[in-house]
Design a protein around this motif. Structure first.
Motif, mmCIF file in Angstrom:
data_model
loop_
_atom_site.group_PDB
_atom_site.id
_atom_site.type_symbol
_atom_site.label_atom_id
_atom_site.label_comp_id
_atom_site.label_asym_id
_atom_site.label_seq_id
_atom_site.Cartn_x
_atom_site.Cartn_y
_atom_site.Cartn_z
ATOM 1 N N TYR A 46 39.378 -31.869 23.639
ATOM 2 C CA TYR A 46 40.280 -33.017 23.451
ATOM 3 C C TYR A 46 41.309 -33.021 24.568
ATOM 4 C CZ TYR A 46 43.937 -35.947 21.377
ATOM 5 O OH TYR A 46 44.879 -36.914 21.152
ATOM 6 N N SER A 48 44.808 -35.522 25.616
ATOM 7 C CA SER A 48 45.620 -36.715 25.315
ATOM 8 C C SER A 48 46.296 -37.181 26.601
ATOM 9 C CB SER A 48 46.683 -36.376 24.277
ATOM 10 O OG SER A 48 47.673 -35.571 24.869
ATOM 11 N N SER A 49 47.073 -38.253 26.481
ATOM 12 C CA SER A 49 47.771 -38.782 27.659
ATOM 13 C C SER A 49 48.714 -37.726 28.241
ATOM 14 C CB SER A 49 48.547 -40.038 27.287
ATOM 15 O OG SER A 49 49.421 -39.763 26.212
ATOM 16 N N LEU A 52 46.603 -35.550 30.349
ATOM 17 C CA LEU A 52 46.232 -36.235 31.592
ATOM 18 C C LEU A 52 47.405 -36.236 32.575
ATOM 19 C CD1 LEU A 52 44.226 -39.173 30.038
ATOM 20 C CD2 LEU A 52 43.298 -37.418 31.535
ATOM 21 N N HIS A 77 32.567 -37.721 26.050
ATOM 22 C CA HIS A 77 33.718 -38.499 25.559
ATOM 23 C C HIS A 77 34.873 -38.455 26.566
ATOM 24 C CE1 HIS A 77 36.762 -40.302 23.153
ATOM 25 N NE2 HIS A 77 37.435 -39.179 22.984
ATOM 26 N N ASP A 80 34.117 -40.555 29.499
ATOM 27 C CA ASP A 80 34.367 -41.976 29.205
ATOM 28 C C ASP A 80 35.847 -42.302 29.388
ATOM 29 O OD1 ASP A 80 31.811 -42.680 28.679
ATOM 30 O OD2 ASP A 80 31.962 -42.533 26.490
ATOM 31 N N ILE A 81 36.708 -41.412 28.875
ATOM 32 C CA ILE A 81 38.154 -41.654 29.001
ATOM 33 C C ILE A 81 38.547 -41.713 30.478
ATOM 34 C CG2 ILE A 81 40.451 -40.671 28.556
ATOM 35 C CD1 ILE A 81 39.369 -39.614 25.922
ATOM 36 N N TYR A 84 37.004 -45.081 31.942
ATOM 37 C CA TYR A 84 37.608 -46.344 31.532
ATOM 38 C C TYR A 84 39.078 -46.441 31.912
ATOM 39 C CZ TYR A 84 33.274 -47.218 29.115
ATOM 40 O OH TYR A 84 31.946 -47.415 28.846
ATOM 41 N N SER A 85 39.768 -45.311 32.019
ATOM 42 C CA SER A 85 41.177 -45.367 32.406
ATOM 43 C C SER A 85 41.341 -45.425 33.928
ATOM 44 C CB SER A 85 41.922 -44.146 31.866
ATOM 45 O OG SER A 85 41.357 -42.967 32.406
ATOM 46 N N GLY A 86 40.258 -45.199 34.667
ATOM 47 C CA GLY A 86 40.333 -45.263 36.127
ATOM 48 C C GLY A 86 40.663 -43.926 36.769
ATOM 49 N N PHE A 87 40.810 -42.875 35.970
ATOM 50 C CA PHE A 87 41.151 -41.556 36.519
ATOM 51 C C PHE A 87 40.014 -40.981 37.372
ATOM 52 C CE2 PHE A 87 44.292 -41.913 33.255
ATOM 53 C CZ PHE A 87 45.380 -41.253 33.747
ATOM 54 N N GLN A 89 38.750 -42.354 39.717
ATOM 55 C CA GLN A 89 39.003 -42.748 41.108
ATOM 56 C C GLN A 89 39.922 -41.741 41.796
ATOM 57 O OE1 GLN A 89 39.826 -47.053 39.673
ATOM 58 N NE2 GLN A 89 39.575 -47.236 41.866
#
Lengths: 98, 337
Positions: A46, A48-49, A52, A77, A80-81, A84-87, A89
């Protein structure tokens, strides 16, 4: 709960959950690393923000010293995070090592 | 003869202060092109105010002083407020910081055009007058519109914020400060000094509070979106409360519409996660471009919204985050494309 430690090939192994409660301890550990750092996320279940944010801060610091943060063995999973969040890149996200 | 120092003193300080505000916004919530747009809108409001004030002076048989005391503040602040209400209702401002910056930009645009007019028409005015106009009046215009925007955003988060008259308290405060400033109860230089002292303190407080709120919203929102995405990808959706809720929609909507609703929930979640990811990266000093895939998702989201219709969108509100901030983040992301 999160455990950080060095693996046999020098990569940093993250075991558990990198959440707000663990962000401070993770940041302190990662602040002690320099150069090109590989995070083995095979046992990270897991993030979380807050987690990150720790990775972003560490990556930024390492880049300033010509290093970088590389993530390997990221589960689908978390991938995917990142996607989709652009991380994805920003971070190099590599396939799990054999 | 006009001193060469006077035009810069009359026009530049407020613009430089605005640039500093944009620079200090660590999340970079406002694009420079949007700020320039707000400046232009403020300038246009100054032109409209000029004619509206003139017409009202004639109509009410007022002299210049009475107009400045009472009529001009009402006319000018109402018109500037109208611009801010438009930005608010179209989700172009979401947090106190971007509200304050865009409000200050509208006020600054107003002040620059007004001061330019005075530069052309009162060439004999001395340096003290231009210090007051450049540092006092211009900053006052920016500050009161920023105050209006901040109050509008604060009230919007309360129960009273749903009222169509939610803008009134902010407007009354803006008109009150403007009228007080125009009365010059103390000398203009002292009024200017007080403005310059109070304004940075007020904006500093706004920035600090806003960044704290934004940080909290970003953290909880990102985690909720990630959890939703995990659920959508888990294969166990039908056993979840969300899946059960979507199941109840089958009786009210045709099959293809229910499928589109599910697609909409997924795309909305992905885009919300992308927007928050962008803000998190900016907070840490990374600026990344928004890719073509995101552009395609926005187009698809628009198609799905049409397909689902207004009733379908209302039906999925309980499962989607559709607060004003959530809608703002999608506007912010769309603007990056």
């Amino acid at each position: 709960m999160l455990t950080l430690g060095l693996g046999s090939t020098g990569e940093v192994q993250l075991v558990g959950s990198l959440d707000a409660a663990q962000a401070g301890a993770a940041q302190s550990y990662l602040d002690g690393l320099h150069g090109a750092v590989t995070l083995d996320c095979s046992q990270l279940d897991y993030i979380s923000s807050a987690g990150l944010g720790v990775l972003l801060k560490t990556h930024k610091r390492l880049l300033a010293g010509s290093g970088k943060l590389r993530l390997v063995a990221v589960n689908s999973h978390l991938r995917d995070i990142f996607k989709y969040s652009g991380f994805d890149q920003i971070f190099e996200i590599a396939a799990a090592q054999a | 003869m006009l001193s060469p120092l006077i035009p810069p003193i009359g026009l530049l300080p407020v613009l430089l202060f605005l640039l500093a505000l944009v620079y200090f916004d660590s999340y970079k919530l406002t694009k420079l092109s949007s700020v320039v747009g707000a400046l232009v809108a403020g300038g246009m409001v100054a032109g409209i105010s000029f004619f509206a004030n003139g017409a009202l002076m004639k109509l009410l048989h007022l002299d210049l002083h009475r107009d400045a005391y009472w009529v001009a503040p009402v006319v000018e602040e109402s018109l500037k407020a109208a611009v801010m209400v438009f930005l608010f209702r179209s989700h172009r401002i979401g947090f106190l910081v971007d509200g304050a910056i865009m409000g200050f930009a509208v006020g600054a645009g107003f002040a620059v055009v007004e001061n330019f007019y005075y530069l052309l028409n009162t060439p004999g005015a001395n340096m003290a007058v231009w210090v007051v106009r450049g540092f006092g009046t211009a900053f006052m215009h920016g500050a009161v519109t920023a105050t209006f925007a901040v109050l509008l955003l604060v009230i919007s988060e309360t129960r009273e914020g749903q009222s169509p008259l939610a803008f009134l308290p902010g407007l009354l405060v803006a008109v009150g400060i403007h009228a007080l400033f125009n009365h010059f109860f103390v000398s203009p230089i002292v009024t200017t000094a007080v403005t310059l002292l109070v304004l940075p303190i007020m904006l500093y407080e706004v920035f600090i509070r806003s960044e704290k709120r934004l940080g909290r919203w970003l953290g909880t929102g990102f985690d909720a979106d990630a959890e939703m995405l995990g659920l959508l990808n888990s294969g166990g959706l039908s056993n979840s409360p969300l899946g059960q809720y979507l199941h109840t929609l089958q009786g009210r909507f045709k099959g293809p519409i229910v499928a589109d609703i599910l697609c909409y929930v997924r795309l909305h979640t992905e885009l919300a996660l992308r927007a928050k990811g962008l803000l998190l990266m900016r907070e840490n000093g990374f600026e990344v471009a928004v890719d073509d895939a995101t552009r395609a998702k926005f187009l698809e989201l628009q198609y799905l919204a049409k397909s689902i219709g207004a009733t379908g969108l209302m039906a999925i509100q309980p499962v989607l985050h559709t607060s004003r901030k959530d809608l703002w983040q999608l506007y912010m992301l769309d603007e990056q494309l």
